[in-house]
Scaffold this motif. Structure first.
Motif, PDB file in Angstrom:
ATOM      1  N   GLY A 136      43.613   3.328  -1.711  1.00 14.85           N
ATOM      2  CA  GLY A 136      43.507   2.434  -2.866  1.00 14.85           C
ATOM      3  C   GLY A 136      42.617   1.239  -2.581  1.00 14.85           C
ATOM      4  N   LEU A 137      42.735   0.676  -1.370  1.00 14.60           N
ATOM      5  CA  LEU A 137      41.859  -0.434  -0.972  1.00 14.60           C
ATOM      6  C   LEU A 137      40.398  -0.005  -0.972  1.00 14.60           C
ATOM      7  CD1 LEU A 137      43.936  -1.889   1.990  1.00 14.60           C
ATOM      8  CD2 LEU A 137      43.469  -3.053  -0.186  1.00 14.60           C
ATOM      9  N   TRP A 187      38.951   2.463  -2.693  1.00 17.66           N
ATOM     10  CA  TRP A 187      38.431   2.712  -4.035  1.00 17.66           C
ATOM     11  C   TRP A 187      38.365   1.447  -4.876  1.00 17.66           C
ATOM     12  CZ3 TRP A 187      35.389   6.452  -4.935  1.00 17.66           C
ATOM     13  CH2 TRP A 187      35.492   7.604  -4.179  1.00 17.66           C
ATOM     14  N   TYR A 188      39.335   0.545  -4.696  1.00 14.66           N
ATOM     15  CA  TYR A 188      39.250  -0.740  -5.393  1.00 14.66           C
ATOM     16  C   TYR A 188      38.008  -1.495  -4.930  1.00 14.66           C
ATOM     17  CZ  TYR A 188      39.680  -5.405  -7.014  1.00 14.66           C
ATOM     18  OH  TYR A 188      39.373  -6.616  -7.615  1.00 14.66           O
ATOM     19  N   GLY A 189      37.792  -1.558  -3.613  1.00 10.58           N
ATOM     20  CA  GLY A 189      36.627  -2.251  -3.073  1.00 10.58           C
ATOM     21  C   GLY A 189      35.321  -1.699  -3.619  1.00 10.58           C
ATOM     22  N   ALA A 195      39.278  -6.356   0.015  1.00 12.75           N
ATOM     23  CA  ALA A 195      39.825  -4.999   0.037  1.00 12.75           C
ATOM     24  C   ALA A 195      39.132  -4.146   1.092  1.00 12.75           C
ATOM     25  CB  ALA A 195      39.688  -4.353  -1.346  1.00 12.75           C
ATOM     26  N   GLY A 243      34.890   0.114  -6.483  1.00 15.51           N
ATOM     27  CA  GLY A 243      34.792  -0.125  -7.927  1.00 15.51           C
ATOM     28  C   GLY A 243      34.517  -1.580  -8.262  1.00 15.51           C
ATOM     29  N   ALA A 244      35.204  -2.491  -7.580  1.00 15.56           N
ATOM     30  CA  ALA A 244      34.980  -3.917  -7.828  1.00 15.56           C
ATOM     31  C   ALA A 244      33.557  -4.320  -7.436  1.00 15.56           C
ATOM     32  CB  ALA A 244      36.006  -4.755  -7.059  1.00 15.56           C
ATOM     33  N   TRP A 285      40.660  -2.323   4.328  1.00 14.41           N
ATOM     34  CA  TRP A 285      40.455  -0.877   4.489  1.00 14.41           C
ATOM     35  C   TRP A 285      39.762  -0.577   5.811  1.00 14.41           C
ATOM     36  CZ3 TRP A 285      35.531   1.744   4.014  1.00 14.41           C
ATOM     37  CH2 TRP A 285      35.631   3.125   4.157  1.00 14.41           C
ATOM     38  N   THR A 336      36.923 -10.276  -4.065  1.00 11.79           N
ATOM     39  CA  THR A 336      38.070  -9.359  -4.008  1.00 11.79           C
ATOM     40  C   THR A 336      37.659  -8.011  -3.422  1.00 11.79           C
ATOM     41  OG1 THR A 336      37.863  -8.440  -6.267  1.00 11.79           O
ATOM     42  CG2 THR A 336      39.126 -10.497  -6.006  1.00 11.79           C
ATOM     43  N   SER A 337      36.453  -7.574  -3.725  1.00 14.11           N
ATOM     44  CA  SER A 337      35.940  -6.327  -3.160  1.00 14.11           C
ATOM     45  C   SER A 337      35.837  -6.434  -1.643  1.00 14.11           C
ATOM     46  CB  SER A 337      34.564  -6.008  -3.764  1.00 14.11           C
ATOM     47  OG  SER A 337      33.960  -4.908  -3.109  1.00 14.11           O
TER      48      SER A 337
END
Length: 86
Positions: A8-9, A11-13, A46, A15-16, A50, A42-43
């Motif tokens: 999740g970290l 993919w969030y990183g 994350a 995408g952000a 990760w 925030t990216s």
């Protein structure tokens, strides 16, 4: 840390980072550029997590420590510091 949280970290990183790059590239003005840099922060956070909690991603984690510093400069420059007038 669980594998799903680590993923999740990642993919969030990713995408952000994409969203932030789009916002900055659109050149919508100081405020929105600052918002883009805030999202970049925030990216980076994350991707640092990760990189160091996940297997074989230390290079991305290290890179994002430097990018975090750059992004914080962007937040300061566009959201905190007053605009210079000519």
């Amino acid at each position: 840390m669980s594998d799903s949280l680590i993923q999740g970290l990642q993919w969030y990183g990713a995408g952000a980072g994409i969203l932030a790059a789009l916002i900055v590239s659109l050149d919508l003005g100081r405020y929105w550029t600052g918002i883009g840099f805030s999202i970049f922060v925030t990216s980076s956070l994350a991707l640092i997590a990760w990189g160091f909690f996940g297997p074989d991603a230390k290079g991305i984690g290290t890179q994002n420590i430097v990018l975090l510093a750059i992004n914080l400069i962007g937040v300061y420059r566009y959201l905190i510091r007053k605009e210079k007038t000519a």
